[in-house]
Design a protein around this motif. Structure first.
Motif, short mmCIF file in Angstrom:
data_model
loop_
_atom_site.label_atom_id
_atom_site.label_comp_id
_atom_site.label_asym_id
_atom_site.label_seq_id
_atom_site.Cartn_x
_atom_site.Cartn_y
_atom_site.Cartn_z
N THR A 198 0.95 -1.21 0.00
CA THR A 198 0.00 -0.03 0.00
C THR A 198 0.91 1.37 0.02
O THR A 198 1.82 1.31 1.10
N PHE A 199 0.85 1.78 -1.12
CA PHE A 199 1.79 2.85 -1.26
C PHE A 199 0.99 4.28 -2.04
O PHE A 199 0.91 4.14 -3.14
N GLU A 200 0.12 4.92 -1.20
CA GLU A 200 -0.79 6.01 -1.74
C GLU A 200 -0.47 7.12 -1.00
O GLU A 200 0.16 7.27 -0.21
N PRO A 201 -1.11 8.22 -1.87
CA PRO A 201 -0.83 9.63 -1.28
C PRO A 201 -1.70 9.65 0.29
O PRO A 201 -2.32 8.78 0.74
N LEU A 202 -0.68 10.58 1.08
CA LEU A 202 -1.42 10.65 2.30
C LEU A 202 -2.64 11.51 2.46
O LEU A 202 -2.78 12.42 1.77
N LYS A 203 -3.50 11.16 3.34
CA LYS A 203 -4.55 12.08 3.65
C LYS A 203 -4.12 13.09 4.26
O LYS A 203 -3.34 13.10 5.29
N ASN A 204 -4.71 14.37 4.18
CA ASN A 204 -4.41 15.60 4.84
C ASN A 204 -4.53 15.35 6.41
O ASN A 204 -5.39 14.69 6.85
N PHE A 205 -3.33 15.82 7.07
CA PHE A 205 -3.12 15.96 8.24
C PHE A 205 -2.72 17.42 8.65
O PHE A 205 -2.25 18.01 8.14
N ASP A 206 -2.96 17.56 10.04
CA ASP A 206 -2.81 19.08 10.33
C ASP A 206 -1.38 19.35 10.57
O ASP A 206 -0.57 18.50 11.21
N LEU A 207 -0.91 20.63 10.01
CA LEU A 207 0.37 20.95 10.11
C LEU A 207 0.23 22.10 11.33
O LEU A 207 -0.51 22.80 11.40
#
Length: 835
Positions: free
Chosen positions: A22-31
């Motif tokens: 599984t090598f997928e874009p990351l879901k947005n997480f808070d910066l």
């Protein structure tokens, strides 16, 4: 043919792996949102650096970058473009870099186009393991249309200079899940790595049969505009362990580490944020009416922290960072002895004693058997015969500096155990200086390496005043350390220090300046430089009859609006763009500032300090550059943009000069001699180091008194010394968690009004070249361009304006207007204020 078959076999293996991973874009997480973030319009020609213990992303503010997994340079000349569906024209994003935001945990470049916004968010991992990615770059896309984002770069895969190189990097594409990566290899079978992105396909990748030709590698990400806003596309690098040879198994392991590392990115980012929050929370923080000043203090501390780089199982401090471009040396990204030691005065001032110990231990492990301290040590020193290179012990000054810095550490921290553990190293360093006096005058000299200058047109010096002053301070520091250790050397070291103090007086010339160096025949090179300033560094030496020299340092002869030239502009040697004969170093600016604060010239001391503070926001945001032109407000092209000791010279003059705070945990004393600018009515300094405890110090002006409150979480024995000089006697006060003191203020105080230079400008600001403070009287000698009008602020402490008499300026509404006479260049004006 064997290599071709191997690649084919690996391609089959990679196809199998791609179906399993599984090598997928990351879901947005808070910066994180940082209160000290610096956001500016991106300036393409200005650099940025994102550095930490295992990695570096170095580039220009147009977003182009090179990436290091230290000590390896993985790729360079990375650029970004986009093709939008139905738009008809490819969009080169780098010229569209709009803003740069620098936070402790990351740096973000925002590319802005009417149809698309792309953010390039870069962070270097803190606290990760050796098998985590060292650096990560996240791309986020907000677009009106779907399209393809292309990241192109040149593979490098080479260790930092001077390690031997193993041929040009070879690249092969490895599909992983819905994306993939480039396997980068060289002729060294143990050195290989992978650069990978999820959802990416390979762009140009010439087949084996093609004529050899260079092409940039490309990641091409086809994105859906309706989904792209909810995810981030990470670029990451994983390196081999440097021991395992390239094989199908090791390739498989590397792919698995890429996949695991990508899934850990949100966790790695969170722990990086936590690291910097804790670093900021434990170190000294200033609260003053000048928010930029307060932020510059915190950024200087972070710039030093980010200079700590891992070398196998230890860490050391590196001197500076800048893009390596076509080379394999990223600025001064080596471990340096004297850079570390000058910087540790700042570290002791803000209280990171753990960092100080690690840095000192790194140097001690590399101390030569005869006692000499190291000068330079490459991050790849273990990959070469380092002893055959001339850099390791090239300078002479790190050895006396080590003794001075050790005494400062012990005094500030109270850590006698560390001194006992390393006393033999201190002894060997001190006795090395005593054993290397080639002309027999009793002073350590340049026969054991360079003092400061590495080139000098009249000929290399025999004994620089810089080195002589350090020798005196080293001998005196050693006598105090020997007293603590009950060592018989203490009395002889004190005698040596006293003798050197007297001999340094011989450097003084008829015009009141102290010479640059002394020759073997007893003659002197009288070139006017800033190097005598180091005599004031620790507050115990100073140079006698030095008023004329101090005035010249404060004048336009030396002081530009961005710092101090190292050589007088009137000297025949002066060259504003040379390394040693006229450029402006923030390091030297800090030395001059400390000398002025200690010599009772706080207005000029503040001007020098402000020159360094402003540099926090000039170029590599959050860092301070290495050197600038002596004539124009512009860094030199080769200047390391994130130079550790330049940041240190924001801190030491601010903490020990402006706030006047120096701790003596051994004797339970706190030196407190503040020089708050007259236009500040208050200041607070939190987390002030005092041995194993922290102090919170608040200062408030009330009438003719500066009221100071000192709080600690637990009761401590503490005596406050507000007079000049050092009191080495034991404090006899009872323990308390609250201490107060009142410091008398003059009825009238004067403040410098800050003037902001613009890049490319020559110096034009007011200079305070003479300061005298008497009973109800201030005498100032000022300098400014002929025919100009300058302003200074006035503070009245219990005095009414009608009772103030001013000669040499107009005074109204709390402000002085000084009109300078006609003439050429800078001219002087006397100012007298009485009440």
């Amino acid at each position: 043919m064997r290599r071709l078959l191997s690649l084919i076999a690996f391609s089959l293996l990679a196809q199998f792996l791609s179906s399993q991973q599984t090598f997928e874009p990351l879901k947005n997480f808070d910066l994180a949102k940082s209160p000290i973030a610096i956001t500016e319009l991106a300036t393409a020609r200005r650099p940025f650096s994102v550095v930490a213990e295992r990695g570096a992303v170095l580039g220009q503010q147009d977003g182009s970058f090179e990436l290091w997994s230290l000590p390896y340079k993985i790729l360079q000349r990375a650029r970004v473009s986009v093709d939008l569906d139905g738009y008809g024209v490819p969009i080169d994003l780098n010229p569209l870099a709009a803003t740069i935001e620098v936070s402790p945990d990351r740096t973000t470049i925002t590319y802005s186009h009417s149809a698309i916004t792309v953010r390039q968010e870069m962070f270097v991992v803190r606290g990760g393991s050796a098998r985590d990615p060292a650096a990560v770059i996240l791309f986020s896309i907000d677009s009106t249309r779907s399209g393809t984002l292309t990241l192109e770069f040149e593979p490098v895969m080479a260790p930092m200079w001077p390690a031997p190189q193993h041929g040009a990097a070879n690249a092969s594409w490895v599909p992983i899940g819905n994306g993939g990566g480039f396997l980068l290899t060289t002729d060294a079978p143990e050195s290989f790595g992978m650069v990978a992105m999820p959802d990416a396909k390979s762009g140009i990748l010439a087949p084996y049969q093609e004529r050899p030709q260079k092409h940039p590698l490309e990641f091409q990400i086809k994105f859906d505009a309706s989904q792209a806003r909810q995810q981030r596309y990470p670029l990451m690098v994983m390196m081999s362990d440097g021991k395992t040879r390239l094989s199908d198994k090791s390739k498989e392991t590397l792919v698995q580490e890429v996949v695991a590392g990508e899934q850990r990115i949100p966790i790695l980012y969170e722990q990086t944020v936590r690291y910097y929050n804790e670093a900021i929370g434990k170190n000294l923080i200033a609260e003053t009416p000048d928010r930029n000043f307060d932020m510059a203090i915190e950024w200087a501390e972070l710039a030093i922290d980010k200079s700590e780089i891992r070398f196998h199982e230890e860490t050391g401090l590196t001197a500076g960072w800048y893009t390596s471009a076509d080379s394999l040396r990223p600025g001064f990204g080596w471990f340096f002895g004297r850079d570390t030691l000058w910087t540790l005065y700042a570290v002791h001032s803000y209280g990171d004693f753990d960092l100080a110990r690690r840095a000192l231990e790194f140097l001690i492990r590399r101390q030569r058997q005869d006692g000499k301290m190291m000068h330079e040590f490459s991050q790849t020193a273990d990959l070469v015969d380092w002893k055959s290179f001339p850099y390791g012990y090239a300078s002479a000054d790190a050895t006396p500096l080590f003794v001075i810095t050790m005494e400062d550490y012990v005094r500030a921290s109270g850590d006698m155990e560390f001194l006992r553990k390393n006393w033999s190293s201190v002894q060997r360093a001190y006795h090395f200086t005593r054993a290397h006096d080639s002309d027999g005058d009793g002073i350590y000299d340049n026969s054991e390496g360079t003092g400061w200058v590495e080139s000098w047109p009249p000929g290399m010096p025999n004994q620089e005043i810089y080195l002589a002053a350090l020798d005196q301070e080293s001998a005196e520091a050693y006598s105090r350390l020997a007293t603590l250790m009950n060592d018989g050397d203490r009395s002889s070291a004190k005698s040596v220090a006293d003798a050197i103090r007297e001999k340094i007086a011989g450097y003084r010339t008829k015009d009141g300046f102290y010479s640059f160096s002394r020759s073997r025949d007893g003659s002197y090179d009288s070139t006017a430089t800033i190097f005598p300033t180091v005599a004031w560094w620790n507050g115990r030496l100073a140079l006698q009859e030095s008023d004329e020299m101090l005035s010249r340092w404060a004048s336009s002869e030396f002081l530009t609006d961005w710092g101090s030239r190292e050589v007088s502009e009137k000297s025949s040697l002066y060259d504003p763009i040379s390394y040693h004969q006229g450029s402006v170093w923030p390091l030297f600016t800090g030395w001059v500032s400390m000398a002025e604060y200690r010599a009772g010239r706080p207005l000029s001391g503040y001007q020098h300090l402000l020159s360094n503070e402003r540099l926090t926001y000039l170029s590599d945001l959050g860092g301070v550059t290495e050197l600038l032109s002596g004539d124009f407000y512009e860094p030199l092209g080769r200047s390391s943009s994130h130079q550790m000791w330049s940041s240190a010279m924001v801190l030491t003059p601010a903490i020990r000069g402006l706030f006047g705070i120096e701790s003596d945990a051994l004797h339970h004393r706190l030196s407190l001699r503040p020089h708050l600018p007259a236009n500040w009515d208050h200041a607070a300094v939190h987390h002030v180091p005092y041995g194993t405890v922290e102090l919170d110090i608040s200062m408030v002006r009330r009438g003719v008194t500066l009221e100071v409150s000192i709080l600690s979480r637990e009761p401590v024995v503490l005596c406050v010394d507000s007079e000049r000089g050092f009191n080495d006697s034991e404090c006899g006060e009872a323990p308390s968690s609250r201490h107060t003191t009142r410091i008398p203020l003059a009825g009238v105080e004067v403040a410098v009004v800050e003037e902001y230079p613009q890049p490319g400008n020559r110096t034009s600001a007011l200079k305070v070249i003479g300061e005298s403070y008497g009973n109800r009287e201030i005498m100032l000698q000022l300098q400014a361009p002929a025919g100009s009008s300058k302003a200074m602020a006035v503070r009245l402490n219990g005095v009414v304006e009608s009772a103030v008499r001013v000669e040499g300026a107009k005074f109204h509404g709390g402000q002085l207007q000084i009109d300078f006479p006609a003439g050429v260049g800078y001219v002087t004006q006397q100012l007298k204020i009485s009440w």
